[in-house]
Write an enzyme that holds these catalytic residues in place. Structure first.
Site, PDB file in Angstrom:
ATOM      1  N   GLU A 159      29.225 -20.010  37.051  1.00 52.34           N
ATOM      2  CA  GLU A 159      30.674 -19.734  37.094  1.00 52.34           C
ATOM      3  C   GLU A 159      31.201 -19.427  35.686  1.00 52.34           C
ATOM      4  OE1 GLU A 159      32.205 -19.271  39.852  1.00 52.34           O
ATOM      5  OE2 GLU A 159      30.567 -20.018  41.105  1.00 52.34           O
TER       6      GLU A 159
ATOM      7  N   ASP B 258      24.039 -14.919  36.447  1.00 57.75           N
ATOM      8  CA  ASP B 258      22.739 -15.605  36.462  1.00 57.75           C
ATOM      9  C   ASP B 258      22.063 -15.480  35.098  1.00 57.75           C
ATOM     10  OD1 ASP B 258      23.082 -16.316  39.065  1.00 57.75           O
ATOM     11  OD2 ASP B 258      21.541 -14.991  39.902  1.00 57.75           O
TER      12      ASP B 258
HETATM   13 ZN   LIG Z   1      28.779 -15.807  41.291  1.00 54.46          ZN
END
Ligand SMILES: [Zn+2]
Length: 411
Positions: free
Chosen positions: A275, A356
């Protein structure tokens, strides 16, 4: 037959059949061998269960989609919208109230039609696989709260659109755009927490190992977290999630209680790191910007549609009104919305990879990989989605691709 009606019927059919073909392709692709990255997430029994779960859900989706399509085509062909329009006009002749009642009736009808599918999905399918925690009382209060919000927000939006249209005619799209932008900004800064509180209980995360780890991470990467809430998602479903909200320097994080129960504290921090990646890569501001531009374009196209009175005739209505023009616009917009949705998903998947990658850069690649595997196993995720289905419908990359990239980043 009215030429606009023919165009609308063709657009809706193309949209429906494209989506149906994608769903069928996805169903047939379940026979495929899972990619090496995702093998070992389930044992054989769980794997078969996950496939049956996907099949049950897509069957429900196919049946409800077919019913919705046939109903809409029938309503258009038999001029049922003119009938709704007449009923609404008998209640109120004032154009704004007339429009509000018209959309209220349509909304109510749509809700009643989808109700049996919602009930079946929640109390039969989700129950069968052990996900459902919703009881009848929660379902009913959710419905009532949902209606309240739809009347409040939907009513406000329609009121604003009809009001500005009456004042400014064709140019209404400019002041309406300004007001809609304010609503979008308000919802993305404070609104989402207020709405979450309306449906759920949010309590501050208790002091302890997890809270410390989150704060240590947030300080390390300079992620301005102000509040961390735990939400009682377990009241409805055993499925887990997390998100953060807020513009500028005030970030609020919402963790589902189910997420904390299912993941280790390092895995929760990894989810949070992901996030933080969205924030660091400016994804939130970019998406906000895009949605503001998009609403401006839509409002402009809407005022073009409103300047074509013949559109009303397509619905068998022999006078010009804002709400019929808006309905025509929404239906004519179907192909644009399909393309925008596709484009939105492509961008969203790119952002997910970037978030990521950020997680990996800040040292949480393997914890995130474990978290994703755990959550996918818990949620009985589809390990073999059809590539075309992923391309059109997935806002997140498929699990195998995400794990593949994370593994590269660990090395
Ligand atoms: Zn996401």
């Amino acid at each position: 037959m009215n030429i606009y009606l023919i165009v609308i019927l063709v657009f809706l059919s193309l949209d429906y059949f494209t989506r149906l073909v994608l769903t069928l392709l996805n169903r047939s692709h379940m026979k495929a061998e899972p990619k090496p990255e995702v093998q070992g997430i389930y044992n054989q029994e769980q794997y078969l269960k996950s496939q049956q779960y996907q099949r049950d859900n897509s069957k429900l989706q196919i049946i409800s989609g077919a019913l919705g399509f046939v109903l809409l085509m029938g309503m258009l062909y038999f001029h049922a919208f003119a009938w709704f329009d007449d009923i609404a006009r008998e209640v109120f002749s004032h154009p704004i109230l007339h429009g509000l009642v018209f959309f209220g009736l349509l909304g109510l009808a749509a809700d009643l039609i989808s109700l049996p599918f919602d009930l079946y999905g929640t109390f039969v399918i989700e129950n069968r696989y052990g996900f459902n925690r919703t009881n009848a009382a929660t379902f009913l209060t959710d419905k009532i709260k949902g209606w309240f919000l739809a009347i409040l927000l939907g009513g406000l939006a329609i009121l604003l659109l009809i009001g500005t249209w009456q004042l400014f005619g064709f140019w209404f799209w400019l002041p309406a755009w300004g007001l809609i932008t304010l609503i979008i900004l308000a919802l993305s800064s404070y609104g989402s927490i207020i709405i979450a509180r309306f449906f759920n209980k949010l309590s501050p995360l208790e002091a302890g190992e997890l809270k410390e780890k989150i704060h240590t991470y947030a300080q390390k990467v300079n992620f301005p977290v102000r509040d961390i809430y735990v939400m009682d998602g377990s009241r409805r479903s055993s499925k887990a999630n997390a998100y953060f909200t807020g513009l500028g320097k005030v970030k609020r994080i919402v963790l589902f209680d189910t997420l904390i129960q299912k993941l280790s504290s390092d895995q929760v921090v990894a989810v949070l790191a992901h996030e933080a990646g969205h924030y660091k890569k400016e994804h939130i501001n970019k998406l906000l910007f895009v949605s503001i531009v998009q609403s401006g374009v839509m409002l402009f196209l809407l005022s073009l549609a409103l300047s074509v009175p013949e559109l009303s005739a397509a619905f068998g209505v022999n006078y010009h009104s804002f709400h019929i023009g808006l309905l025509a616009f929404v239906l004519l917009y179907t192909p644009i919305s399909f393309v925008m949705g596709l484009f939105g998903n492509i961008v969203s998947r790119k952002f997910e990879f970037e978030a990521d990658a950020y997680t990996a850069e800040t040292g949480y690649a393997s914890a995130l990989a474990d978290a994703l595997k755990n959550l996918s196993a818990e949620n009985l995720s589809n390990l073999t989605p059809h590539p075309a289905y992923v391309f059109f419908n997935y806002s997140h990359p498929d699990l195998a691709s995400r794990l593949g990239k994370l593994v590269q980043n660990v090395k």
